[in-house]
Scaffold this active site. Structure first.
Site, PDB file in Angstrom:
ATOM      1  N   PHE A 139     -54.969  60.901  -1.149  1.00  0.00           N
ATOM      2  CA  PHE A 139     -55.491  59.948  -0.158  1.00  0.00           C
ATOM      3  C   PHE A 139     -57.022  59.847  -0.193  1.00  0.00           C
ATOM      4  O   PHE A 139     -57.590  58.809  -0.564  1.00  0.00           O
ATOM      5  CB  PHE A 139     -54.968  60.381   1.220  1.00  0.00           C
ATOM      6  N   GLY A 151     -59.220  61.548  -2.094  1.00  0.00           N
ATOM      7  CA  GLY A 151     -59.745  61.574  -3.462  1.00  0.00           C
ATOM      8  C   GLY A 151     -59.746  60.181  -4.082  1.00  0.00           C
ATOM      9  O   GLY A 151     -60.726  59.777  -4.720  1.00  0.00           O
ATOM     10  N   ALA A 176     -56.032  78.707   6.904  1.00  0.00           N
ATOM     11  CA  ALA A 176     -56.449  80.047   6.460  1.00  0.00           C
ATOM     12  C   ALA A 176     -56.745  80.049   4.964  1.00  0.00           C
ATOM     13  O   ALA A 176     -57.738  80.632   4.508  1.00  0.00           O
ATOM     14  CB  ALA A 176     -55.365  81.069   6.783  1.00  0.00           C
ATOM     15  N   ASN A 204     -59.003  62.587   8.808  1.00  0.00           N
ATOM     16  CA  ASN A 204     -59.188  61.285   8.150  1.00  0.00           C
ATOM     17  C   ASN A 204     -58.009  60.363   8.417  1.00  0.00           C
ATOM     18  O   ASN A 204     -56.883  60.822   8.611  1.00  0.00           O
ATOM     19  CB  ASN A 204     -59.265  61.480   6.638  1.00  0.00           C
ATOM     20  N   THR A 224     -62.327  71.375   5.483  1.00  0.00           N
ATOM     21  CA  THR A 224     -61.821  70.773   6.718  1.00  0.00           C
ATOM     22  C   THR A 224     -62.370  71.461   7.967  1.00  0.00           C
ATOM     23  O   THR A 224     -62.681  72.668   7.931  1.00  0.00           O
ATOM     24  CB  THR A 224     -60.273  70.881   6.717  1.00  0.00           C
ATOM     25  N   ASP A 225     -62.411  70.719   9.069  1.00  0.00           N
ATOM     26  CA  ASP A 225     -62.825  71.314  10.351  1.00  0.00           C
ATOM     27  C   ASP A 225     -61.825  72.380  10.806  1.00  0.00           C
ATOM     28  O   ASP A 225     -62.143  73.213  11.659  1.00  0.00           O
ATOM     29  CB  ASP A 225     -62.997  70.241  11.435  1.00  0.00           C
ATOM     30  N   GLU A 226     -60.609  72.364  10.235  1.00  0.00           N
ATOM     31  CA  GLU A 226     -59.577  73.299  10.702  1.00  0.00           C
ATOM     32  C   GLU A 226     -59.918  74.750  10.377  1.00  0.00           C
ATOM     33  O   GLU A 226     -59.331  75.667  10.947  1.00  0.00           O
ATOM     34  CB  GLU A 226     -58.211  72.903  10.134  1.00  0.00           C
ATOM     35  N   LYS A 238     -57.567  77.381   3.176  1.00  0.00           N
ATOM     36  CA  LYS A 238     -58.767  76.562   2.971  1.00  0.00           C
ATOM     37  C   LYS A 238     -60.023  77.393   3.300  1.00  0.00           C
ATOM     38  O   LYS A 238     -61.027  77.309   2.598  1.00  0.00           O
ATOM     39  CB  LYS A 238     -58.734  75.306   3.860  1.00  0.00           C
ATOM     40  N   TYR A 274     -52.274  76.667   6.211  1.00  0.00           N
ATOM     41  CA  TYR A 274     -53.133  75.646   5.589  1.00  0.00           C
ATOM     42  C   TYR A 274     -54.606  75.989   5.803  1.00  0.00           C
ATOM     43  O   TYR A 274     -55.378  76.135   4.849  1.00  0.00           O
ATOM     44  CB  TYR A 274     -52.824  74.257   6.168  1.00  0.00           C
ATOM     45  N   ILE A 327     -55.268  72.544 -10.951  1.00  0.00           N
ATOM     46  CA  ILE A 327     -56.590  73.199 -11.012  1.00  0.00           C
ATOM     47  C   ILE A 327     -56.442  74.685 -11.310  1.00  0.00           C
ATOM     48  O   ILE A 327     -57.412  75.343 -11.676  1.00  0.00           O
ATOM     49  CB  ILE A 327     -57.422  72.977  -9.721  1.00  0.00           C
TER      50      ILE A 327
HETATM   51  P1  NAD Z   1     -53.534  64.576  -0.183  1.00  0.00           P
HETATM   52  O1  NAD Z   1     -52.418  65.515   0.139  1.00  0.00           O
HETATM   53  O2  NAD Z   1     -53.358  63.118   0.059  1.00  0.00           O
HETATM   54  O3  NAD Z   1     -53.934  64.727  -1.733  1.00  0.00           O
HETATM   55  C1  NAD Z   1     -54.052  65.972  -2.368  1.00  0.00           C
HETATM   56  C2  NAD Z   1     -54.158  65.677  -3.867  1.00  0.00           C
HETATM   57  O4  NAD Z   1     -54.320  66.925  -4.554  1.00  0.00           O
HETATM   58  C3  NAD Z   1     -52.892  65.012  -4.451  1.00  0.00           C
HETATM   59  O5  NAD Z   1     -53.253  63.991  -5.342  1.00  0.00           O
HETATM   60  C4  NAD Z   1     -52.197  66.162  -5.187  1.00  0.00           C
HETATM   61  O6  NAD Z   1     -51.400  65.724  -6.270  1.00  0.00           O
HETATM   62  C5  NAD Z   1     -53.391  66.971  -5.645  1.00  0.00           C
HETATM   63  N1  NAD Z   1     -53.078  68.397  -5.888  1.00  0.00           N
HETATM   64  C6  NAD Z   1     -52.415  69.254  -5.074  1.00  0.00           C
HETATM   65  N2  NAD Z   1     -52.338  70.473  -5.647  1.00  0.00           N
HETATM   66  C7  NAD Z   1     -52.984  70.371  -6.834  1.00  0.00           C
HETATM   67  C8  NAD Z   1     -53.272  71.307  -7.866  1.00  0.00           C
HETATM   68  N3  NAD Z   1     -52.860  72.567  -7.805  1.00  0.00           N
HETATM   69  N4  NAD Z   1     -53.985  70.864  -8.924  1.00  0.00           N
HETATM   70  C9  NAD Z   1     -54.389  69.570  -9.025  1.00  0.00           C
HETATM   71  N5  NAD Z   1     -54.132  68.643  -8.087  1.00  0.00           N
HETATM   72  C10 NAD Z   1     -53.453  69.050  -6.996  1.00  0.00           C
HETATM   73  O7  NAD Z   1     -54.792  65.153   0.577  1.00  0.00           O
HETATM   74  P2  NAD Z   1     -56.049  64.463   1.258  1.00  0.00           P
HETATM   75  O8  NAD Z   1     -55.727  64.164   2.663  1.00  0.00           O
HETATM   76  O9  NAD Z   1     -56.560  63.405   0.372  1.00  0.00           O
HETATM   77  O10 NAD Z   1     -57.065  65.694   1.274  1.00  0.00           O
HETATM   78  C11 NAD Z   1     -57.977  65.913   0.201  1.00  0.00           C
HETATM   79  C12 NAD Z   1     -58.890  67.087   0.547  1.00  0.00           C
HETATM   80  O11 NAD Z   1     -59.587  66.818   1.751  1.00  0.00           O
HETATM   81  C13 NAD Z   1     -58.143  68.393   0.767  1.00  0.00           C
HETATM   82  O12 NAD Z   1     -58.892  69.441   0.182  1.00  0.00           O
HETATM   83  C14 NAD Z   1     -58.103  68.536   2.276  1.00  0.00           C
HETATM   84  O13 NAD Z   1     -58.061  69.905   2.664  1.00  0.00           O
HETATM   85  C15 NAD Z   1     -59.411  67.881   2.669  1.00  0.00           C
HETATM   86  N6  NAD Z   1     -59.435  67.287   4.018  1.00  0.00           N
HETATM   87  C16 NAD Z   1     -58.435  66.441   4.411  1.00  0.00           C
HETATM   88  C17 NAD Z   1     -58.499  65.878   5.686  1.00  0.00           C
HETATM   89  C18 NAD Z   1     -57.450  64.891   6.176  1.00  0.00           C
HETATM   90  O14 NAD Z   1     -57.480  64.520   7.345  1.00  0.00           O
HETATM   91  N7  NAD Z   1     -56.547  64.409   5.328  1.00  0.00           N
HETATM   92  C19 NAD Z   1     -59.564  66.188   6.538  1.00  0.00           C
HETATM   93  C20 NAD Z   1     -60.558  67.059   6.090  1.00  0.00           C
HETATM   94  C21 NAD Z   1     -60.480  67.604   4.821  1.00  0.00           C
HETATM   95  P1  TYD Z   2     -51.670  65.778  11.373  1.00  0.00           P
HETATM   96  O1  TYD Z   2     -51.841  64.349  10.981  1.00  0.00           O
HETATM   97  O2  TYD Z   2     -50.582  66.575  10.738  1.00  0.00           O
HETATM   98  O3  TYD Z   2     -53.095  66.468  11.145  1.00  0.00           O
HETATM   99  P2  TYD Z   2     -53.624  67.946  11.599  1.00  0.00           P
HETATM  100  O4  TYD Z   2     -52.499  68.752  12.081  1.00  0.00           O
HETATM  101  O5  TYD Z   2     -54.157  68.457  10.305  1.00  0.00           O
HETATM  102  O6  TYD Z   2     -54.650  67.689  12.638  1.00  0.00           O
HETATM  103  O7  TYD Z   2     -51.467  65.840  12.933  1.00  0.00           O
HETATM  104  C1  TYD Z   2     -52.447  65.328  13.828  1.00  0.00           C
HETATM  105  C2  TYD Z   2     -52.007  65.659  15.228  1.00  0.00           C
HETATM  106  O8  TYD Z   2     -50.813  64.933  15.521  1.00  0.00           O
HETATM  107  C3  TYD Z   2     -51.652  67.122  15.428  1.00  0.00           C
HETATM  108  O9  TYD Z   2     -52.053  67.517  16.735  1.00  0.00           O
HETATM  109  C4  TYD Z   2     -50.134  67.152  15.331  1.00  0.00           C
HETATM  110  C5  TYD Z   2     -49.734  65.803  15.889  1.00  0.00           C
HETATM  111  N1  TYD Z   2     -48.484  65.215  15.332  1.00  0.00           N
HETATM  112  C6  TYD Z   2     -47.479  64.761  16.183  1.00  0.00           C
HETATM  113  O10 TYD Z   2     -47.591  64.846  17.427  1.00  0.00           O
HETATM  114  N2  TYD Z   2     -46.352  64.218  15.644  1.00  0.00           N
HETATM  115  C7  TYD Z   2     -46.171  64.109  14.301  1.00  0.00           C
HETATM  116  O11 TYD Z   2     -45.092  63.625  13.853  1.00  0.00           O
HETATM  117  C8  TYD Z   2     -47.223  64.559  13.424  1.00  0.00           C
HETATM  118  C9  TYD Z   2     -47.073  64.454  11.931  1.00  0.00           C
HETATM  119  C10 TYD Z   2     -48.372  65.104  13.995  1.00  0.00           C
END
Ligand code: NAD
Ligand code: TYD
Length: 339
Positions: A11, A13, A147, A175, A121-123, A149, A145, A59
């Site tokens: 997503f 990336g 921990a 995001n 991540t902020d988590e 990260k 997740y 990776i």
């Molecule tokens: P995503 O799950 O959409 O994508 C993860 C990508 O990594 C996928 O394309 C997957 O195929 C690839 N991948 C997974 N394991 C792999 C491995 N071992 N080697 C190579 N490729 C691998 O995730 P995203 O939401 O795009 O998140 C991307 C980064 O941003 C992550 O590091 C996540 O922790 C961080 N992040 C995400 C959010 C969010 O809200 N989505 C917020 C803050 C930080």
């Molecule tokens: P999520 O998108 O999984 O992100 P994160 O847990 O990394 O913040 O979830 C966002 C918030 O939404 C989280 O408090 C959990 C809640 N949630 C629901 O209430 N129902 C759902 O089906 C999902 C996927 C998440």
């Protein structure tokens, strides 16, 4: 600049790769394992551009990393398992990718002396009832997740401290936007609302998240890559916070779905109550978010509504089995087409 972008088919990336190719003229090699969340379709529109190269591999695989990193000036690592619920059900892949994978990548960057940005991540800071986390807040992750990260972040910092690697960390808040896999709150609720499926709200729905539009995060990471100081971490948070139930209500308004679809379900174990990021340090580098939540959510709903070819294969594949395991019910399926 030539970038190696790991996890670039996911997503965030894929949004980052598009931005760097189209707006910065970078050459980009994507290294991606193509897990369930990684899809080449996410890069379809840029895959034919000069300077783009795709390598399929993990990776944690030193040979794949060596092939992909050849010629790169910098590495940006998005590759990760990213869904908290999956980390609770099956943590194995989180440990492999975040610990071993980050280690293999860091070694490759160190050998070649290239700059390295870890996307985090902020988590990693855990939950906060009031106020916001800064970069010097204590790491207190609560799920497998977050921990793993946090562990990866510490390893990245150690490579700067011990070996002098030009390593930086960029921590984003939640995001949302185009190309997000519909296991996460916003795309799951949007697609369920469009299909007239129940909208599963965990617990009381009053958990709060700090939302950032994906293009703002992608620009923030680029800013840290270009202007950040090695050894430093930067928070890149969104402009707005919202309780989950309010996000769901807004999605109902935007899709024209019935509020009766809301269904309160069992809470997530160890559920973090609130995330909040202070991003003054990234702002001091000259970055600022541009998209407010109301506008970004409208754009996101429109994108999912207009791109059934992207999500139809997901909703008809393995995702159905995932959904049944996670929510204890079958996914519906009939697309409703409100005006
Ligand atoms: P995503 O799950 O959409 O994508 C993860 C990508 O990594 C996928 O394309 C997957 O195929 C690839 N991948 C997974 N394991 C792999 C491995 N071992 N080697 C190579 N490729 C691998 O995730 P995203 O939401 O795009 O998140 C991307 C980064 O941003 C992550 O590091 C996540 O922790 C961080 N992040 C995400 C959010 C969010 O809200 N989505 C917020 C803050 C930080
Ligand atoms: P999520 O998108 O999984 O992100 P994160 O847990 O990394 O913040 O979830 C966002 C918030 O939404 C989280 O408090 C959990 C809640 N949630 C629901 O209430 N129902 C759902 O089906 C999902 C996927 C998440």
């Amino acid at each position: 600049m030539k970038l190696l972008v790991c996890g670039g088919a996911g997503f965030i990336g894929s949004n980052f790769v598009r931005l760097r190719l189209l707006e910065h003229g970078n050459a980009v090699t994507v290294l991606d394992k193509l897990t369930y969340a990684g899809r080449e379709e996410n890069l379809e529109d840029v895959a034919g551009l000069p300077g783009f190269r795709f390598v399929r591999g993990g990776i944690e695989d030193a040979d794949a990393v060596a092939e992909a990193i050849a010629g790169a000036d910098a590495v940006v690592n998005f590759a990760a398992e990213t869904h908290v619920d999956r980390s609770i059900a099956e943590p194995d892949a989180f440990i492999r990718t975040h610990a071993m994978g980050t280690f293999v990548l860091l070694e490759a960057a160190r050998e070649r002396g290239v700059r390295y940005v870890q996307v985090s991540t902020d988590e990693v800071y855990g939950s906060i009832d009031e106020g916001s986390f800064t970069e010097s807040s204590r790491l207190a992750p609560s799920s497998p997740y977050s921990a793993t990260k946090a562990g990866a972040d510490l390893l990245v910092s150690s490579y700067h401290h011990t070996y002098g690697l030009e390593a930086l960390i960029c921590r984003g808040s939640n995001n949302y936007g185009p190309f997000q896999y519909p296991e996460k709150l916003i795309p799951l609720m949007v697609l369920n609302a469009l299909h007239g499926d129940p909208l599963p709200v965990y617990g009381d729905g009053r958990q709060v998240r700090n939302w950032i539009y994906v293009e703002d995060f992608a620009r923030g990471i680029g800013h840290v890559l270009e202007h950040g100081a090695p050894g430093e971490a930067y928070n890149v948070g969104g402009p707005d916070e919202a309780a989950n139930i309010d996000v769901v209500r807004r999605i109902i308004e935007l899709t024209g779905a019935s509020p009766d679809l809301i269904e309160y379900v069992a809470d997530r174990p160890g559920h973090d109550r609130r995330y909040s990021l202070g991003s003054e340090k990234a702002r001091a580098l000259g970055w600022a978010p541009r998209v407010r939540f109301d506008e970004g959510l409208e754009r996101t709903v429109a994108w999912y509504r207009d791109n059934p070819a992207w999500w139809e294969p997901i909703r008809s594949g393995d995702y159905r089995a995932y959904y049944e395991r996670q929510y204890g019910r079958a996914l519906g399926g009939r697309l409703e087409t409100p005006d």
